[in-house]
Design a protein around this motif. Structure first.
Motif, short mmCIF file in Angstrom:
data_model
loop_
_atom_site.label_atom_id
_atom_site.label_comp_id
_atom_site.label_asym_id
_atom_site.label_seq_id
_atom_site.Cartn_x
_atom_site.Cartn_y
_atom_site.Cartn_z
N TYR A 166 0.89 -1.66 -0.28
CA TYR A 166 -0.13 0.38 -0.05
C TYR A 166 1.18 0.90 -0.28
CZ TYR A 166 -3.43 -3.13 0.99
OH TYR A 166 -4.43 -4.61 1.12
N PHE A 167 0.16 2.15 -0.84
CA PHE A 167 0.91 3.60 -0.94
C PHE A 167 0.44 4.67 -0.18
CE2 PHE A 167 2.52 0.16 -4.41
CZ PHE A 167 3.20 0.79 -4.30
N ALA A 168 0.87 5.30 0.38
CA ALA A 168 0.60 6.55 1.75
C ALA A 168 1.39 6.94 1.43
CB ALA A 168 0.87 5.92 3.13
N PHE A 169 0.64 8.58 1.33
CA PHE A 169 0.95 10.38 1.32
C PHE A 169 0.97 10.60 2.76
CE2 PHE A 169 0.42 14.58 1.12
CZ PHE A 169 1.96 15.03 0.39
N CYS A 170 1.64 11.07 2.94
CA CYS A 170 2.22 10.59 5.04
C CYS A 170 1.68 12.35 4.78
CB CYS A 170 3.10 10.39 5.24
SG CYS A 170 3.33 10.76 7.47
N ILE A 171 0.67 13.15 5.86
CA ILE A 171 0.79 14.30 5.98
C ILE A 171 2.17 14.73 6.67
CG2 ILE A 171 -0.62 15.96 7.16
CD1 ILE A 171 -2.37 14.25 4.72
N LYS A 172 2.69 13.98 7.93
CA LYS A 172 3.86 14.43 8.64
C LYS A 172 4.90 15.55 7.24
CE LYS A 172 6.24 13.88 12.06
NZ LYS A 172 7.22 12.64 13.28
N CYS A 173 5.03 14.52 6.20
CA CYS A 173 5.84 13.86 4.77
C CYS A 173 5.46 15.30 3.81
CB CYS A 173 6.23 12.69 4.68
SG CYS A 173 6.00 11.72 5.98
N SER A 174 4.09 15.73 4.22
CA SER A 174 4.35 16.41 3.22
C SER A 174 5.30 18.02 2.43
CB SER A 174 2.66 17.10 3.29
OG SER A 174 2.43 18.43 4.22
N GLU A 175 5.78 17.99 3.18
CA GLU A 175 7.01 19.54 2.83
C GLU A 175 8.52 18.76 3.25
OE1 GLU A 175 6.28 22.27 2.34
OE2 GLU A 175 3.90 21.73 2.60
N LYS A 176 8.75 17.51 3.65
CA LYS A 176 9.68 16.64 3.13
C LYS A 176 9.81 15.13 2.94
CE LYS A 176 11.56 19.35 6.97
NZ LYS A 176 11.37 19.36 8.50
N LYS A 177 10.88 15.18 2.45
CA LYS A 177 10.61 13.49 2.27
C LYS A 177 10.48 12.73 3.63
CE LYS A 177 14.17 13.29 -1.16
NZ LYS A 177 14.75 12.38 -1.72
N HIS A 178 9.67 11.29 3.24
CA HIS A 178 9.70 10.42 4.56
C HIS A 178 10.69 9.94 5.06
CE1 HIS A 178 7.47 7.36 5.99
NE2 HIS A 178 8.46 7.00 5.64
N LYS A 179 10.82 9.74 5.98
CA LYS A 179 12.23 9.39 6.78
C LYS A 179 12.08 9.46 8.36
CE LYS A 179 14.19 14.18 7.77
NZ LYS A 179 14.75 14.87 7.45
N HIS A 180 11.03 9.33 8.93
CA HIS A 180 10.55 9.20 10.29
C HIS A 180 10.20 7.55 10.06
CE1 HIS A 180 6.09 11.20 8.71
NE2 HIS A 180 5.86 10.23 10.00
N ASN A 181 10.21 7.00 11.13
CA ASN A 181 9.35 5.15 11.17
C ASN A 181 8.44 5.66 12.59
OD1 ASN A 181 11.27 4.30 9.72
ND2 ASN A 181 12.75 4.26 11.25
N HIS A 182 7.48 4.80 12.13
CA HIS A 182 6.07 4.52 12.60
C HIS A 182 5.03 3.78 12.32
CE1 HIS A 182 4.82 7.16 8.62
NE2 HIS A 182 4.04 6.17 8.98
N PHE A 183 4.50 3.10 13.61
CA PHE A 183 2.68 1.88 12.57
C PHE A 183 1.88 2.68 12.03
CE2 PHE A 183 5.03 0.26 16.22
CZ PHE A 183 4.98 -0.91 16.52
N HIS A 184 1.62 1.50 10.66
CA HIS A 184 0.59 1.63 10.15
C HIS A 184 -0.20 0.97 10.94
CE1 HIS A 184 4.01 2.57 8.28
NE2 HIS A 184 3.03 3.40 7.85
N PHE A 185 -1.98 1.68 10.77
CA PHE A 185 -2.97 0.84 10.78
C PHE A 185 -4.00 0.63 9.86
CE2 PHE A 185 -7.17 0.84 13.63
CZ PHE A 185 -7.00 0.10 14.68
N LYS A 186 -4.88 -0.45 10.39
CA LYS A 186 -5.42 -1.10 9.10
C LYS A 186 -7.03 -2.30 10.06
CE LYS A 186 -7.31 -4.55 5.88
NZ LYS A 186 -6.58 -5.77 4.89
N CYS A 187 -8.25 -1.16 9.81
CA CYS A 187 -9.10 -1.01 10.14
C CYS A 187 -9.68 -2.29 10.30
CB CYS A 187 -10.19 -0.01 10.58
SG CYS A 187 -11.57 -0.44 11.52
N LEU A 188 -10.53 -3.40 10.54
CA LEU A 188 -10.84 -4.44 9.67
C LEU A 188 -12.45 -4.38 9.75
CD1 LEU A 188 -9.09 -7.21 12.57
CD2 LEU A 188 -8.29 -6.73 10.74
N ILE A 189 -12.56 -3.26 10.03
CA ILE A 189 -14.73 -3.16 9.97
C ILE A 189 -14.27 -2.20 7.97
CG2 ILE A 189 -16.30 -1.70 10.27
CD1 ILE A 189 -15.68 -2.93 13.63
N CYS A 190 -13.37 -1.15 8.28
CA CYS A 190 -13.93 -0.45 7.40
C CYS A 190 -13.00 -0.64 6.56
CB CYS A 190 -13.80 0.51 7.83
SG CYS A 190 -12.12 2.07 8.12
#
Length: 124
Positions: free
Chosen positions: A65-89
């Motif tokens: 899956y590919f995400a445009f990260c709001i936090k990275c909108s001004e800079k290159k993506h370089k931080h590490n974080h978890f990703h969450f998938k909702c099993l309902i929606c």
């Protein structure tokens, strides 16, 4: 040498920016229809990853899956974080907290891909 912007790249980027969730190549293909072929979408997505515009998430279903990260909108993506998938929606999103891992001596982290599934705040 600078990469040129094309109508196709802009269509894909706009779709990513407007999405409320990380999306797979096949989701983009359905959204864009016959305007862009499958191979081009995949090539552009990987180019965006290399350029740090979006980041790639390996889902629990084996798809990328590919995400445009709001936090990275001004800079290159370089931080590490978890990703969450909702099993309902089915929404896949970046969680805001940056993660710092303590690795054994001699190990150096280059990339982190953490994935959690459960029920999002809207579906709980």
């Amino acid at each position: 040498m600078a990469k040129r912007n094309t109508i196709t790249k802009q269509l894909i980027l706009d779709s990513l920016k407007n999405s409320k969730s990380a999306v797979s190549q096949d989701i983009l293909q359905k959204e864009l229809g016959k305007a862009v072929d499958r191979a081009t979408i995949y090539r552009v997505l990987n180019s965006f990853c290399e350029d740090g515009i979006v980041h790639k998430i390996l889902g629990d279903d084996g798809k990328y899956y590919f995400a445009f990260c709001i936090k990275c909108s001004e800079k290159k993506h370089k931080h590490n974080h978890f990703h969450f998938k909702c099993l309902i929606c089915g929404k896949i999103e970046c969680l805001p907290n940056e993660l710092h891992l303590k690795l054994p001596e001699g190990y150096k982290s280059v990339n982190f891909n953490g994935f959690i599934s459960g029920h999002c705040a809207e579906c709980s």
